[in-house]
Design a protein around this motif. Sequence first.
Motif, PDB file in Angstrom:
ATOM      1  N   SER A  46       0.844  -1.192   0.000  1.00 29.40           N
ATOM      2  CA  SER A  46       0.000   0.000   0.000  1.00 29.40           C
ATOM      3  C   SER A  46       0.878   1.240   0.000  1.00 29.40           C
ATOM      4  O   SER A  46       2.092   1.173   0.256  1.00 29.40           O
ATOM      5  CB  SER A  46      -0.932   0.018   1.217  1.00 29.40           C
ATOM      6  N   ASP A  48       0.594   3.651   2.133  1.00 29.91           N
ATOM      7  CA  ASP A  48       0.959   3.897   3.533  1.00 29.91           C
ATOM      8  C   ASP A  48       2.191   3.088   3.929  1.00 29.91           C
ATOM      9  O   ASP A  48       3.053   3.568   4.678  1.00 29.91           O
ATOM     10  CB  ASP A  48      -0.205   3.554   4.460  1.00 29.91           C
ATOM     11  N   GLU A  49       2.274   1.844   3.431  1.00 33.22           N
ATOM     12  CA  GLU A  49       3.449   1.038   3.739  1.00 33.22           C
ATOM     13  C   GLU A  49       4.702   1.647   3.104  1.00 33.22           C
ATOM     14  O   GLU A  49       5.771   1.669   3.719  1.00 33.22           O
ATOM     15  CB  GLU A  49       3.263  -0.394   3.242  1.00 33.22           C
ATOM     16  N   ILE A  51       5.195   4.822   2.493  1.00 33.55           N
ATOM     17  CA  ILE A  51       5.557   5.991   3.294  1.00 33.55           C
ATOM     18  C   ILE A  51       6.302   5.564   4.556  1.00 33.55           C
ATOM     19  O   ILE A  51       7.301   6.173   4.950  1.00 33.55           O
ATOM     20  CB  ILE A  51       4.287   6.803   3.643  1.00 33.55           C
ATOM     21  N   GLY A  52       5.819   4.473   5.178  1.00 30.01           N
ATOM     22  CA  GLY A  52       6.509   3.965   6.356  1.00 30.01           C
ATOM     23  C   GLY A  52       7.928   3.507   6.047  1.00 30.01           C
ATOM     24  O   GLY A  52       8.852   3.744   6.832  1.00 30.01           O
ATOM     25  N   LYS A  55      10.142   6.546   5.636  1.00 33.22           N
ATOM     26  CA  LYS A  55      10.461   7.159   6.929  1.00 33.22           C
ATOM     27  C   LYS A  55      11.565   6.386   7.632  1.00 33.22           C
ATOM     28  O   LYS A  55      12.446   6.975   8.272  1.00 33.22           O
ATOM     29  CB  LYS A  55       9.208   7.207   7.814  1.00 33.22           C
ATOM     30  N   GLU A  65       4.366  14.498   8.612  1.00 35.55           N
ATOM     31  CA  GLU A  65       3.357  13.828   7.793  1.00 35.55           C
ATOM     32  C   GLU A  65       3.466  14.316   6.350  1.00 35.55           C
ATOM     33  O   GLU A  65       3.606  15.510   6.098  1.00 35.55           O
ATOM     34  CB  GLU A  65       1.958  14.125   8.346  1.00 35.55           C
ATOM     35  N   THR A  67       2.588  13.118   1.872  1.00 35.95           N
ATOM     36  CA  THR A  67       2.133  12.195   0.843  1.00 35.95           C
ATOM     37  C   THR A  67       3.139  12.224  -0.293  1.00 35.95           C
ATOM     38  O   THR A  67       4.126  12.964  -0.246  1.00 35.95           O
ATOM     39  CB  THR A  67       0.737  12.588   0.322  1.00 35.95           C
ATOM     40  N   SER A  99       2.295  17.529   4.300  1.00 36.24           N
ATOM     41  CA  SER A  99       0.848  17.642   4.453  1.00 36.24           C
ATOM     42  C   SER A  99       0.486  18.881   5.240  1.00 36.24           C
ATOM     43  O   SER A  99       1.168  19.270   6.171  1.00 36.24           O
ATOM     44  CB  SER A  99       0.304  16.410   5.193  1.00 36.24           C
ATOM     45  N   ASP A 112      -6.877  16.416  10.100  1.00 39.48           N
ATOM     46  CA  ASP A 112      -6.490  15.084   9.649  1.00 39.48           C
ATOM     47  C   ASP A 112      -7.024  14.844   8.244  1.00 39.48           C
ATOM     48  O   ASP A 112      -8.087  14.266   8.051  1.00 39.48           O
ATOM     49  CB  ASP A 112      -7.031  14.019  10.606  1.00 39.48           C
ATOM     50  N   LEU A 114      -5.662  14.412   3.884  1.00 39.61           N
ATOM     51  CA  LEU A 114      -4.589  14.349   2.908  1.00 39.61           C
ATOM     52  C   LEU A 114      -4.366  15.725   2.314  1.00 39.61           C
ATOM     53  O   LEU A 114      -5.297  16.509   2.179  1.00 39.61           O
ATOM     54  CB  LEU A 114      -4.947  13.363   1.786  1.00 39.61           C
TER      55      LEU A 114
END
Length: 533
Positions: A46, A48-49, A51-52, A55, A65, A67, A99, A112, A114
């Motif tokens: 995903s 999100d994964e 982005i993790g 990081k 935070e 995108t 963000s 909260d 995007l």
Amino acid sequence: MPAEVGTQHKTSLANKLMAMPPKYLLRVYIATDVAVKVTLNERPTSVDELIGILKDKVNPRLDFEFTLQYEDPDFGGELCCLVDVEDLPEKGTLRVVRSESDLSSCASSDTDILPHVPVSQRQKTWPDVFPVPTFSYEVEHVLQEGNSVFESSGKNLKLSRAQKHNILENMASLMYSFKPYPSDRDVGMAAEALINAHPCLKEPGSASGWYGWKISLKFKMGNYRTRLARSGCKEVSVNTGKRSRNNPEKAHPHSNIKKARRAEVNFLPNFPRGQNEDSLEEMRIEMKAEVDRADRNLQSIEKLMQTTFALRRQEIVQGDPLVKDFLERWPALQVQSQVCAEFHRITNVNLRNQFYSELDRHIPQLIELYRQKAARTGRVAGALRDILQYYETEDVHDINMKRTVALRALSVYLREEDTQFFKTWNTEESEEPDIGDTPIAIVTMVRERSASPVHFSPVSTAIVVEDEFIIRDIATFADAYVLLFGLVYVLHLDYPKKLLGTFTFIQKVVMGLDDGAPLKPALLALKNDLLTK
């Protein structure tokens, strides 16, 4: 090795390579000019994964935070938001987009969301150093030869009419890409940059060497705007149809010109390609219905607000409606995150990050200047002492407390105290505050009776515009201040008359939105005191 065995070996190796999952080689821009190379053994499951992973690999640089955007080959390498991880190229370029909901610089539970997609209109502000464009092949060749002759003999180049036209046309086009109505200083900067890049164009009879080019560029910009207005470009066509022989009753050609006056980058954009007023109105109705729902889809609201940006700007700039009526049509602008997003669409500046980063940098020196003036005599010194007295009695000076003092005392320091702008509401004494005849104000809500001019732990804070609460339940005084500044741009409001210097200082020094007009002496002195220390 026999030929057949070698062929079988190559085939087997090729099959193994084909069976192996592809490696992902990514160049990730974490800043405008800072990129890192990231290699992944497999596609993340995903966004999100992903982005993790970034990081973890790039930390601590990506401690906020964000995108991702990627260069889409289907659209000529144009940046697109990475929403589906299946769109991730095996070898490509990603860009980190901070963000608006990043809570590293402020605390707010209503952000909260995007980040918005950058607008398709103007993306750049007027540069500090004007970049001279590339002209036609013929003109570039002539200029190259002319510069060589000028360097050796000091002889100036004489251009043909067509060659000068090409230079002026390209310069005007580039100037318009930054600002449709450049100031006298802006045009002079462009003319000077042209002469510095091509010394052979210097004018022998001019003290500066570029004054004649400046005048020519002014006339060319006027002609360029006229052509664009005839083609339907909204930000210049809005100013056509002034007084003439056929329209003697209309306004003077140079009066009430609707143009950016506070460094707005996208002041009055055209509708997006393929959209018209009717289609955008349908999106507005859809957005309004989404905001009214109990379980709002913030991503859907953001997308609709982004697409309908041009319709809002035309309504607010051309129609000049009452704030209450305008917000009834566009209720999303009462959501804190959308105030930040709309401000970014207008100025291309991140409201919270820019405001707090610059304010926090200047806070120590601001408080020191307040103390120096408070040590003197007079009404201003007494008002500053009252504010600092409550600050000094606190045991712990956290960042919110420092921001509150810096902002609350700023107008006092500039001799612009306005009791109608800073209001206090004791919720124990009355159910509703008195906000009648209040064009614009910050209302601090407290539960105790106190004569303090500053409150460090309010129940909440609210913003009032035209006798109406616009945004309630704001966590801190500083958050209310920054949101109010954003609303001034979003709602196309004038600065409060009694706080003109305060808001101008925030615009030009804190937010870095320079409109070309010189600072008044008091503001310039404060700016110099901050920068020299």
